[in-house]
Design a protein around this motif. Structure first.
Motif, PDB file in Angstrom:
ATOM      1  N   PHE A 281     -23.893 -93.602  44.612  1.00 22.09           N
ATOM      2  CA  PHE A 281     -24.645 -94.825  44.892  1.00 22.09           C
ATOM      3  C   PHE A 281     -24.158 -95.500  46.153  1.00 22.09           C
ATOM      4  O   PHE A 281     -24.917 -96.107  46.885  1.00 22.09           O
TER       5      PHE A 281
ATOM      6  N   LEU B 251     -23.698 -88.130  35.449  1.00 28.00           N
ATOM      7  CA  LEU B 251     -23.880 -89.579  35.537  1.00 28.00           C
ATOM      8  C   LEU B 251     -22.791 -90.204  36.400  1.00 28.00           C
ATOM      9  O   LEU B 251     -23.057 -91.008  37.297  1.00 28.00           O
TER      10      LEU B 251
ATOM     11  N   TRP C 245     -24.179 -96.632  28.538  1.00 29.56           N
ATOM     12  CA  TRP C 245     -24.843 -95.363  28.847  1.00 29.56           C
ATOM     13  C   TRP C 245     -25.134 -94.521  27.607  1.00 29.56           C
ATOM     14  O   TRP C 245     -26.115 -93.784  27.581  1.00 29.56           O
TER      15      TRP C 245
ATOM     16  N   LEU D 132     -19.201 -94.578  27.927  1.00 29.45           N
ATOM     17  CA  LEU D 132     -19.973 -93.459  27.440  1.00 29.45           C
ATOM     18  C   LEU D 132     -19.103 -92.712  26.448  1.00 29.45           C
ATOM     19  O   LEU D 132     -18.110 -92.126  26.799  1.00 29.45           O
TER      20      LEU D 132
ATOM     21  N   PHE E  87     -24.021 -84.084  31.002  1.00 30.69           N
ATOM     22  CA  PHE E  87     -24.718 -85.317  31.346  1.00 30.69           C
ATOM     23  C   PHE E  87     -23.759 -86.394  31.829  1.00 30.69           C
ATOM     24  O   PHE E  87     -24.014 -87.074  32.817  1.00 30.69           O
ATOM     25  N   GLN E  88     -22.640 -86.518  31.144  1.00 33.99           N
ATOM     26  CA  GLN E  88     -21.707 -87.579  31.517  1.00 33.99           C
ATOM     27  C   GLN E  88     -21.149 -87.350  32.915  1.00 33.99           C
ATOM     28  O   GLN E  88     -21.051 -88.276  33.713  1.00 33.99           O
TER      29      GLN E  88
ATOM     30  N   MET F 250     -31.247 -94.947  36.501  1.00 35.35           N
ATOM     31  CA  MET F 250     -31.228 -93.531  36.118  1.00 35.35           C
ATOM     32  C   MET F 250     -32.194 -92.722  36.983  1.00 35.35           C
ATOM     33  O   MET F 250     -31.932 -91.567  37.293  1.00 35.35           O
TER      34      MET F 250
ATOM     35  N   PHE G 160     -28.656 -94.236  25.968  1.00 38.49           N
ATOM     36  CA  PHE G 160     -29.665 -93.259  26.396  1.00 38.49           C
ATOM     37  C   PHE G 160     -29.581 -91.999  25.531  1.00 38.49           C
ATOM     38  O   PHE G 160     -30.584 -91.481  25.050  1.00 38.49           O
ATOM     39  N   MET G 161     -28.359 -91.533  25.345  1.00 36.33           N
ATOM     40  CA  MET G 161     -28.214 -90.287  24.587  1.00 36.33           C
ATOM     41  C   MET G 161     -28.540 -90.487  23.120  1.00 36.33           C
ATOM     42  O   MET G 161     -29.052 -89.588  22.462  1.00 36.33           O
TER      43      MET G 161
END
Lengths: 422, 227
Positions: B68, B61, A59, A242, B57-58, A150, A62-63
Motif C-alpha cells: 500500500f 494480505l 480480517w 487475523l 490468504f494471510q 481488499m 472475511f474468512m
C-alpha cells in the motif's frame, strides 16, 4: 406379570443406554459469542486506523463469512445470451471504508489529518472533561470514506470474489451537506424518511432492538474473538488480528460449520427482515437521526446512529447527489410474495447476479467495527455495545471511527461485478 | 418348545442391546476424544496428492498491505484534493439576465421516477405522485443560490441577500471554505443539481422563499452585482 414381560424388563435393565454427553463448546476462548471487556486506563497509541490497517481491521471476519456452495446459478444480461455465465452460490463480506464522526470540522480521524476547517453555523458546542463520565462530546460532523481495501490488495487475484474496486474517495462529508443539522431543509429535500415518523412507529423501535440483538448474538459468535484491547501496541508493530486457521481448533471450540445450523439461519433471516423493514430505526440506538441530530451524550453510540442516517442518504438520495452510492447486494431479506407482480420494485429482490438500486437503508447488509479510539469486534448496525464507557480511558476526544463492512450474496464466477461486465 | 424359542430370542435381543449400549458408550467417548485435535488419528495418505497452488490468504494480505505504501504526505495531499472537490461545485445553469419575480406557487417535491417498497412489500413512496411537505405555521425559509465565479461579485450577492434576512447560501463555481472564513455566521454550502432541480432553479443568482407549502422564486440579474 408374565414371563415375557419379565424378560423384556430384565433386558432393559441389562442394556443401559448412556446418554451422550453433549459437547460443550469451549467458551473461554475461540468462538464464544460477543464479549466486551473494559480496557485498562492505559492510553492507546492508536491514532490513525488507516495507517495501521493490519492491527485495526478484523480480517478474519472475511474468512469466517466467506462461503461458497455447490448450488449453481446462471446470470445473464436481459436479452443478451452472450453474457450468460454459470456461477456458484456464495456470500462474502469485505471492508469498504470508514465511517467517522468528529467534533473538529475537516478533521479526518481515519488518517489523523486535520485540515483546519471552521465550524459551520448551527453546530453545537461541546464540553469535555477528564472524567469520562462527564464527557459530552457532541459529534458535529460525519464522514463516509470509501476505501475498498481488499479490492486494492487483491486487484488481480481473487477476481471471482468480486471485491469493490476504486480509489480513496469521500462520498459523504457533512461539512458540505446543507441538510446536516438543518431539519427544515432536510424535510424539504428528503421526504421518505420523515414519512415513517409516527406514534405507531415508536413501537417499532422495540422490535427492531430485539431483532438486532438476536442477530448480533447469533452472528457474534462468528464475528471473531476480538475484544477491546488493553493497551494497543504501537502502530509500528504489526500485531495480527487475523487468527491462524487452526487456532480455533486448538482451543477445542466446536467447528464453525456447527455454529450456524438451519435453525439459526432461519432465525437470522426472519430477524433481518424485521430490521430492514424498520429501516427508519437503528436497532437499540433509536430512530435514524434526521439531519444528524443526536443527543450528544455518548460520542461512540452517536457515531453508530449517525452511520444509520448516512447509510440512508447514500442508498437513497441526498442534497449532495441524486445518485446512490450504496446498493442492495444481499438477497435474504425480502418477502417476494408481498411484492405485486407488476411492481418494478420486484426487480430489486434478486441481487445474486448484480447489485441493484434500493432507496431505503439496509441495516442487515452492514457491520460496524470500531477502529478508533480503540479497536473492537464487528457488530450489527444498531446493536448495543460501543459506548464511551466501554472505551474507558480513551473517551475519543476527537470523535470515533468505524470500519464499515458490507455483505454480498452472489453467484461467484457469474456475478456482474462492474459496469464493464454488463 | 415355542416358549423356549421365544425366550432365547429375547435373551439374544437383550444381549445385543447390552452390547450396543457398551459400544455406544465407547463410541460417544471416542467421539468426544476425536473432536479434540490433539487426539486426531493419522490414517496416512491415500491416493494422489495435489499441491495447493493458491498463496496463503494471510500472507497475501500482509504483503498487499505492505505494498500500500501509505505515505502520510501523499495521503494528506490526496485528502486535500478530495475536500477541495467537495467544496467546489459547478453548475450548468446560465447566469440570469434580468430580475424576475414569480408569485408564490405550491412547492411540490419532484415526482419520484420509481416506487419505493420496504422488504415486506409495503409501498412507501408511490411512483409519479407529487408530494408536498408544508413548513410549520409561522416558519419561513430562504435559500439563496449564488454564483461565485468572480470573488467580488460573489461577495456582493451575499451582502445583498443578507440584508433581506437569514438565508441558506448555495454557492456555485467557488470553493465555499474561503467564503466561510469571511462569513463565519452564515450557512454556506456548495450547490448541487439535486437542489437546483428540487426548487426549479433556472439561472443564477436566485432566491427561493418558502412559507407553509408554497415557494416564491426571485431571479436577479447577474450584472447588477458587478458594481
Amino acid at each position: 406379570m408374565n414371563i415375557f414381560t419379565k424378560i423384556i424388563l430384565l433386558g432393559l435393565l441389562i442394556s443401559p443406554i448412556y446418554a451422550t454427553t453433549p459437547y460443550e463448546a469451549n467458551t473461554e476462548d475461540g468462538i464464544s459469542g460477543f464479549s466486551e471487556t473494559i480496557p485498562s486506563e492505559a492510553e492507546s497509541d492508536l491514532t490513525a486506523p488507516f495507517l495501521d490497517l493490519f492491527a485495526t481491521t478484523q480480517w478474519d471476519l472475511f474468512m469466517r463469512e466467506f462461503e461458497m456452495k455447490m448450488k449453481i446459478g446462471i446470470c445473464c444480461m436481459p436479452n443478451n445470451p452472450l453474457t450468460c455465465a454459470i456461477g456458484f452460490k456464495a456470500k462474502m463480506i469485505e471492508p469498504i471504508g470508514y465511517m467517522e464522526t468528529t467534533n473538529i470540522p475537516l478533521y479526518f480521524i481515519f488518517a489523523d489529518i486535520d485540515l483546519g476547517g471552521d465550524p459551520t453555523k448551527g453546530n453545537s458546542p461541546f464540553n469535555q472533561s477528564e472524567n469520562s463520565a462527564e464527557v459530552r462530546t457532541v459529534a458535529t460532523d460525519a464522514h463516509f470514506i470509501y476505501v475498498p481495501i481488499m479490492g486494492m490488495i487483491f486487484e488481480k487475484s481473487l477476481k471471482f470474489v468480486c471485491f469493490h474496486q476504486g480509489d480513496l474517495s469521500f462520498p459523504y462529508m457533512s461539512e458540505f451537506d446543507p441538510t446536516w443539522k438543518q431539519d427544515v431543509y432536510y424535510g424539504k429535500m428528503i421526504l421518505h424518511m420523515l414519512q415513517m415518523f409516527s406514534p405507531n412507529s415508536l413501537l417499532s423501535t422495540i422490535f427492531d432492538c430485539i431483532a438486532t440483538e438476536t442477530v448480533n448474538s447469533i452472528r457474534g459468535g462468528q464475528a471473531g474473538d476480538m475484544e477491546f484491547r488493553e493497551g494497543m501496541e504501537a502502530a509500528g508493530e504489526q500485531e495480527s488480528l487475523l487468527n491462524e486457521p487452526n487456532q480455533s481448533d486448538q482451543s477445542g471450540a466446536a467447528p464453525e460449520s456447527d455454529m450456524l445450523g438451519d435453525i439459526a439461519s432461519s432465525t437470522i433471516e426472519k430477524m433481518d427482515l424485521i430490521r430492514d423493514t424498520m429501516y427508519f430505526v437503528s436497532g437499540c440506538s433509536g430512530f435514524s437521526p434526521v439531519g444528524g441530530y443526536v443527543n450528544g451524550e455518548d460520542a461512540l453510540l452517536d457515531s453508530t446512529l449517525i452511520f444509520h442516517g448516512i447509510m440512508g442518504l447514500m442508498h437513497g438520495a441526498s442534497a449532495i447527489s441524486p445518485k446512490p452510492f450504496l446498493y442492495k447486494q444481499t438477497n435474504m431479506t425480502t418477502d417476494s410474495t408481498a411484492f405485486p407482480e407488476s411492481s418494478p420494485a420486484r426487480g430489486t429482490l434478486d441481487t445474486m447476479c448484480m447489485y441493484k438500486d434500493y432507496a431505503l437503508p439496509i441495516p442487515s447488509q452492514y457491520l460496524l467495527q470500531l477502529a478508533y479510539p480503540t479497536v473492537g469486534s464487528a457488530k450489527e448496525v444498531g446493536a448495543a455495545g460501543s459506548t464511551v464507557s466501554t472505551a474507558k480511558g480513551r473517551p475519543g476526544s476527537k470523535g470515533g471511527a468505524f470500519t464499515v463492512w458490507v455483505r454480498r450474496d452472489y453467484y461467484a464466477f457469474a456475478y456482474f461485478c462492474t459496469e464493464e461486465d454488463k | 418348545m415355542q416358549k423356549k424359542l421365544i425366550i432365547k430370542i429375547l435373551l439374544i435381543v437383550s444381549s445385543i442391546l447390552t452390547l450396543n449400549a457398551e459400544t455406544l458408550e465407547e463410541y460417544s467417548a471416542l467421539s468426544i476424544k476425536e473432536t479434540k485435535p490433539g487426539n486426531y488419528l493419522d490414517f496416512g495418505v491415500y491416493g494422489k496428492e495435489y499441491s495447493i497452488e493458491e498463496n496463503d490468504f494471510q500472507k497475501e494480505l500482509m504483503e498487499g498491505i505492505k505494498k500500500f505504501n501509505l505515505n502520510e504526505e501523499n495521503l494528506k495531499k490526496k485528502i486535500k484534493q478530495l475536500v477541495r472537490k467537495s467544496a467546489y461545485k459547478t453548475t450548468e445553469l446560465p447566469l440570469c439576465k434580468k430580475d424576475i419575480h414569480y408569485s408564490p406557487e405550491i412547492d411540490y417535491a419532484p415526482e419520484r421516477t420509481e416506487e419505493i417498497r420496504n422488504p415486506e412489500g409495503r409501498l412507501i413512496y408511490k411512483k409519479g405522485v407529487k408530494e408536498r411537505i408544508p413548513l410549520k405555521l409561522g416558519i419561513s425559509y430562504d435559500i439563496c443560490f449564488i454564483d461565485g465565479r468572480n470573488n467580488i461579485v460573489a461577495i456582493n450577492q451575499i451582502e445583498y441577500y443578507k440584508k433581506q434576512g437569514d438565508c441558506l447560501f448555495l454557492v456555485a463555481n467557488k470553493n465555499v471554505l474561503g467564503l466561510r472564513k469571511k462569513y463565519p455566521d452564515e450557512q454556506i454550502f456548495p450547490t448541487s443539481p439535486a437542489q437546483e432541480q428540487r426548487f426549479g432553479i433556472e439561472c443564477y443568482p436566485a432566491k427561493v422563499h418558502l412559507v407553509n407549502d408554497t415557494r416564491e422564486l426571485f431571479y436577479n440579474a447577474y450584472d447588477k452585482f458587478k458594481n
